[in-house]
Design a protein around this motif. Structure first.
Motif, PDB file in Angstrom:
ATOM      1  N   PRO A 243      -1.474   3.930 -11.138  1.00  0.00           N
ATOM      2  CA  PRO A 243      -0.757   5.394 -10.895  1.00  0.00           C
ATOM      3  C   PRO A 243       0.435   4.926 -10.061  1.00  0.00           C
ATOM      4  CG  PRO A 243      -3.017   5.898 -10.922  1.00  0.00           C
ATOM      5  CD  PRO A 243      -2.921   4.187 -10.684  1.00  0.00           C
ATOM      6  N   PRO A 244       1.484   5.883 -10.696  1.00  0.00           N
ATOM      7  CA  PRO A 244       2.909   5.790  -9.792  1.00  0.00           C
ATOM      8  C   PRO A 244       2.607   6.022  -8.251  1.00  0.00           C
ATOM      9  CG  PRO A 244       3.085   7.135 -11.861  1.00  0.00           C
ATOM     10  CD  PRO A 244       1.592   6.702 -11.595  1.00  0.00           C
ATOM     11  N   SER A 245       1.823   6.944  -7.711  1.00  0.00           N
ATOM     12  CA  SER A 245       1.514   7.058  -6.551  1.00  0.00           C
ATOM     13  C   SER A 245       1.022   5.795  -5.586  1.00  0.00           C
ATOM     14  CB  SER A 245       0.672   8.280  -6.326  1.00  0.00           C
ATOM     15  OG  SER A 245      -0.526   8.271  -6.731  1.00  0.00           O
ATOM     16  N   TYR A 246       0.204   5.055  -6.428  1.00  0.00           N
ATOM     17  CA  TYR A 246      -0.479   3.862  -5.843  1.00  0.00           C
ATOM     18  C   TYR A 246       0.743   2.764  -5.962  1.00  0.00           C
ATOM     19  CZ  TYR A 246      -5.068   5.625  -5.533  1.00  0.00           C
ATOM     20  OH  TYR A 246      -6.099   6.781  -5.452  1.00  0.00           O
ATOM     21  N   GLN A 247       1.624   2.832  -6.980  1.00  0.00           N
ATOM     22  CA  GLN A 247       2.690   1.895  -6.923  1.00  0.00           C
ATOM     23  C   GLN A 247       3.580   2.294  -5.474  1.00  0.00           C
ATOM     24  OE1 GLN A 247       4.672   1.201 -10.706  1.00  0.00           O
ATOM     25  NE2 GLN A 247       2.662   1.655 -11.627  1.00  0.00           N
ATOM     26  N   GLU A 248       3.635   3.379  -5.390  1.00  0.00           N
ATOM     27  CA  GLU A 248       4.678   3.735  -4.389  1.00  0.00           C
ATOM     28  C   GLU A 248       3.894   3.219  -2.959  1.00  0.00           C
ATOM     29  OE1 GLU A 248       5.462   7.627  -4.608  1.00  0.00           O
ATOM     30  OE2 GLU A 248       6.650   7.575  -6.363  1.00  0.00           O
ATOM     31  N   SER A 249       2.780   3.419  -2.690  1.00  0.00           N
ATOM     32  CA  SER A 249       2.043   3.088  -1.464  1.00  0.00           C
ATOM     33  C   SER A 249       2.055   1.491  -1.458  1.00  0.00           C
ATOM     34  CB  SER A 249       0.679   3.788  -1.592  1.00  0.00           C
ATOM     35  OG  SER A 249       0.535   5.064  -1.636  1.00  0.00           O
ATOM     36  N   LEU A 250       1.853   0.801  -2.585  1.00  0.00           N
ATOM     37  CA  LEU A 250       1.959  -0.409  -2.391  1.00  0.00           C
ATOM     38  C   LEU A 250       3.317  -1.015  -1.896  1.00  0.00           C
ATOM     39  CD1 LEU A 250      -0.083  -1.689  -5.550  1.00  0.00           C
ATOM     40  CD2 LEU A 250      -0.525  -2.111  -3.051  1.00  0.00           C
ATOM     41  N   GLU A 251       4.506  -0.270  -2.606  1.00  0.00           N
ATOM     42  CA  GLU A 251       5.692  -0.781  -1.871  1.00  0.00           C
ATOM     43  C   GLU A 251       5.859  -0.794  -0.326  1.00  0.00           C
ATOM     44  OE1 GLU A 251       8.416   1.480  -4.171  1.00  0.00           O
ATOM     45  OE2 GLU A 251       8.236   0.872  -6.238  1.00  0.00           O
ATOM     46  N   ARG A 252       5.313   0.090   0.257  1.00  0.00           N
ATOM     47  CA  ARG A 252       5.563   0.546   1.574  1.00  0.00           C
ATOM     48  C   ARG A 252       4.218  -0.474   2.425  1.00  0.00           C
ATOM     49  NH1 ARG A 252       5.587   6.002  -0.222  1.00  0.00           N
ATOM     50  NH2 ARG A 252       3.371   6.197   0.329  1.00  0.00           N
ATOM     51  N   GLY A 253       3.138  -0.809   1.630  1.00  0.00           N
ATOM     52  CA  GLY A 253       1.965  -1.373   2.203  1.00  0.00           C
ATOM     53  C   GLY A 253       0.940  -0.590   2.458  1.00  0.00           C
TER      54      GLY A 253
ATOM     55  N   ALA B 247      -0.059  -5.267  -0.664  1.00  0.00           N
ATOM     56  CA  ALA B 247       1.043  -5.172  -1.171  1.00  0.00           C
ATOM     57  C   ALA B 247       1.234  -5.887  -2.560  1.00  0.00           C
ATOM     58  CB  ALA B 247       2.147  -5.664  -0.184  1.00  0.00           C
ATOM     59  N   ALA B 248       2.402  -5.435  -3.276  1.00  0.00           N
ATOM     60  CA  ALA B 248       2.769  -6.008  -4.404  1.00  0.00           C
ATOM     61  C   ALA B 248       3.456  -7.403  -4.071  1.00  0.00           C
ATOM     62  CB  ALA B 248       3.545  -5.169  -5.149  1.00  0.00           C
ATOM     63  N   SER B 249       2.822  -8.288  -4.861  1.00  0.00           N
ATOM     64  CA  SER B 249       3.547  -9.681  -4.703  1.00  0.00           C
ATOM     65  C   SER B 249       3.572 -10.315  -6.229  1.00  0.00           C
ATOM     66  CB  SER B 249       2.763 -10.691  -4.057  1.00  0.00           C
ATOM     67  OG  SER B 249       3.359 -11.868  -3.948  1.00  0.00           O
ATOM     68  N   ASP B 250       4.599 -10.496  -6.832  1.00  0.00           N
ATOM     69  CA  ASP B 250       5.170 -11.212  -8.024  1.00  0.00           C
ATOM     70  C   ASP B 250       4.086 -10.274  -9.389  1.00  0.00           C
ATOM     71  OD1 ASP B 250       6.304 -13.176  -7.324  1.00  0.00           O
ATOM     72  OD2 ASP B 250       4.521 -14.532  -6.908  1.00  0.00           O
ATOM     73  N   GLY B 251       4.139  -9.136  -9.166  1.00  0.00           N
ATOM     74  CA  GLY B 251       3.803  -7.967 -10.130  1.00  0.00           C
ATOM     75  C   GLY B 251       2.315  -7.656 -10.072  1.00  0.00           C
TER      76      GLY B 251
ATOM     77  N   SER C  77       0.655 -13.534   6.521  1.00  0.00           N
ATOM     78  CA  SER C  77       0.657 -14.462   5.511  1.00  0.00           C
ATOM     79  C   SER C  77      -0.480 -13.985   4.308  1.00  0.00           C
ATOM     80  CB  SER C  77      -0.014 -15.695   6.010  1.00  0.00           C
ATOM     81  OG  SER C  77      -1.240 -15.805   6.530  1.00  0.00           O
ATOM     82  N   GLU C  78      -0.005 -14.565   2.840  1.00  0.00           N
ATOM     83  CA  GLU C  78      -1.072 -13.959   1.800  1.00  0.00           C
ATOM     84  C   GLU C  78      -2.415 -14.345   1.949  1.00  0.00           C
ATOM     85  OE1 GLU C  78       0.156 -13.177  -2.438  1.00  0.00           O
ATOM     86  OE2 GLU C  78      -0.613 -15.391  -2.296  1.00  0.00           O
ATOM     87  N   GLU C  79      -3.476 -13.681   1.949  1.00  0.00           N
ATOM     88  CA  GLU C  79      -4.791 -14.029   2.107  1.00  0.00           C
ATOM     89  C   GLU C  79      -5.270 -14.463   0.891  1.00  0.00           C
ATOM     90  OE1 GLU C  79      -8.344 -14.152   4.744  1.00  0.00           O
ATOM     91  OE2 GLU C  79      -6.106 -14.543   4.982  1.00  0.00           O
ATOM     92  N   TYR C  80      -5.005 -13.875  -0.127  1.00  0.00           N
ATOM     93  CA  TYR C  80      -5.545 -13.767  -1.615  1.00  0.00           C
ATOM     94  C   TYR C  80      -4.657 -12.727  -2.531  1.00  0.00           C
ATOM     95  CZ  TYR C  80      -9.021 -10.066  -1.606  1.00  0.00           C
ATOM     96  OH  TYR C  80      -9.427  -8.771  -1.416  1.00  0.00           O
ATOM     97  N   ALA C  81      -4.409 -13.272  -3.851  1.00  0.00           N
ATOM     98  CA  ALA C  81      -3.797 -12.572  -4.811  1.00  0.00           C
ATOM     99  C   ALA C  81      -4.895 -12.254  -5.919  1.00  0.00           C
ATOM    100  CB  ALA C  81      -2.746 -13.228  -5.493  1.00  0.00           C
ATOM    101  N   THR C  82      -4.747 -10.856  -6.172  1.00  0.00           N
ATOM    102  CA  THR C  82      -5.696 -10.058  -7.192  1.00  0.00           C
ATOM    103  C   THR C  82      -5.353 -10.342  -8.562  1.00  0.00           C
ATOM    104  OG1 THR C  82      -4.842  -7.982  -7.199  1.00  0.00           O
ATOM    105  CG2 THR C  82      -6.490  -8.448  -5.475  1.00  0.00           C
TER     106      THR C  82
END
Length: 480
Positions: free
Chosen positions: A376-386, A340-344, A363-368
């Motif tokens: 791409p926009p479609s991947y951003q939408e998927s991240l919003e949903r998880g 998921a997205a976290s702090d951009g 809980s957050e395992e690690y941030a990339t």
């Protein structure tokens, strides 16, 4: 035309439990059922407390919009009392209860609901469930992650997300329904709905005219199915109050809030006497009351030594079962992963993207270092949903794929081109209604940052199903 309830309430401890944590009530204007939780540490106390707080509504002359507020006020008062009891007795910490209450006013029926107990309406030969479970599994169904059929056998179907726990934020759903002569209402604990098939419940509701016989039949079917949980049903038919044979006006109370000497028949009490008795039972007062007082179903003859021994043994069993169930649920959730997205940036989480009251199940395992805006926009939408992953290695593989997508997208934008996706070892969901992935568009060649050519494909469409990506395709990962 004056309306009235023709009603019946039945309860049974079930095939495994040693105590009944359900409480049920049926009266001329009020039908109510509460399924307590917390074992001997407080499940029966919670359900009895809430039902005791509501029974006065069966006597009060309330009409118009006041009836909804009166019901809500009584529920809030009962919930506050639960909180007070927990603060004064630490052994009750963790107790709670579901609640379904139907309060009739003239030709209107106000329905209050919290938890995973259920209410059904029978009208013109059709049976309809008129409540939605407040549960973890129902959330998965609502989000499209599992089907209704899968929910019936899901290992975590008993995890509730909203119940009365004494917390000020506990809030029931409240709706007002138009009543009709001939309507039948059923409210029940999950001891019935989890173990008796829905079509069988419908058949009994439609085929057994008398509310008492109908309730008896439903409880018997649950026991025949081997229901390990407490089973409580309340059936109420809307009838013409002015008919020659008027229904009984003597309330019925069952389960943890009433004494039963075998079977599922309730001991009828007047509303005033019952309210006083339930209050004493919920608070533990009145040990020296005469034999006609309301007692818990599992108490039996009032030998203090015998009761203490049974209570101690049941506490041990209930504690083991409760601890084991809670650990199993938490252990299952900690085997899950999602992105998921976290702090951009893209982050990997361990657990499931849900909360149970104040407890987060992830809980957050690690941030990339992958910026969400680079995708791409479609991947951003998927991240919003998880984006779900089957395990840690699968999550790491999806991170690698997203890193590749971000790299290709940045390159496209730097060259003034529309951001495109590239083939990867997994595919986002497509808009097809079947689980079969749609064919990937033929890649086109564009210069890569390293001077080679990187294939691109058409942007995937949004899915009609949840965020979980489809299984890996046979496309080979892109090499730089």
């Amino acid at each position: 035309m004056p309306f009235a309830f023709h009603y019946a309430a039945r309860s049974d401890v079930g095939m495994v439990r040693s105590n009944n944590e359900d409480s049920g009530y049926a009266g001329p204007r009020l039908l109510a059922m509460a399924d307590g939780m917390g074992g001997h540490a407080g499940g029966d106390v919670a359900s009895s407390t809430v039902i005791a707080s509501l029974v006065e509504l069966d006597d009060d002359a309330i009409s118009g919009r006041e009836v909804s507020q009166a019901l809500l006020d009584r529920i809030h008062a009962a919930n506050t009392e639960l909180g007070d009891q927990i603060r004064h007795d630490s052994s009750l910490d963790g107790m709670g209860t579901t609640l379904i209450a139907l309060l009739r006013s003239h030709d209107k029926v106000v329905l209050a609901h919290i938890g995973d107990s259920r209410a059904f309406l029978v009208r013109e030969g059709q049976v309809t469930q008129i409540t939605k479970d407040h549960s973890f599994v129902q959330n998965l169904v609502d989000e499209g992650r599992i089907t209704q059929q899968e929910a019936q056998t899901h290992p975590q179907r008993s995890l509730v997300t909203r119940v009365l726990t004494g917390d000020a934020h506990d809030e029931p759903d409240l709706v007002v329904r138009q009543g009709r002569i001939g309507d039948r209402y059923l409210i029940c604990s999950d001891g019935l709905s989890d173990y008796v098939a829905r079509d069988t419940i419908d058949e009994v509701l439609l085929g057994v005219p008398d509310p008492g016989e109908c309730a008896d039949r439903l409880v018997a079917l649950a026991l025949r199915a081997g229901a390990p949980d407490n089973v409580t049903v309340v059936v109420g038919d809307i009838v013409d109050a002015g008919r020659s044979t008027a229904p009984s006006t003597v309330p019925e109370v069952v389960g943890a809030a009433a004494a039963r000497r075998g079977g599922t028949r309730p001991i009828p009490l007047t509303p005033a006497a019952k309210a006083a008795a339930l209050t004493k039972e919920a608070t533990g007062a009145g040990d020296d009351e005469p034999d006609d007082r309301v007692t818990l179903a599992e108490e039996g003859p009032r030998s203090r030594r015998g009761l203490a021994l049974r209570l101690a043994a049941a506490l041990v069993v209930a504690g083991v079962v409760l601890a084991g169930g809670s650990y199993a649920a938490y252990a299952w959730s900690q085997q899950q992963y999602y992105l998921a997205a976290s702090d951009g940036v893209v982050s990997v989480y361990r657990g499931v993207d849900q909360t149970l009251g104040p407890v987060a199940l992830s809980s957050e395992e690690y941030a990339t270092t992958i910026a969400v805006d680079d995708l791409p926009p479609s991947y951003q939408e998927s991240l919003e949903r998880g984006i779900e992953a089957s395990d840690r290695s699968d999550a790491d593989a999806r991170v690698s794929d997203l890193r590749l997508q971000a790299q290709a997208c940045r390159w496209s934008r730097s060259n003034g081109e529309i951001c495109q996706t590239v083939p990867s070892s997994w595919t986002q969901p497509t808009a097809t209604p079947t689980p079969t992935p749609s064919p990937t568009a033929t890649p086109s060649a564009s210069p890569s940052p390293s001077g080679s050519t990187a294939p691109t494909s058409a942007t995937p469409g949004r899915s009609r199903t949840p965020v979980t990506p489809l299984p890996p395709t046979t496309s080979a990962p892109v090499t730089s």
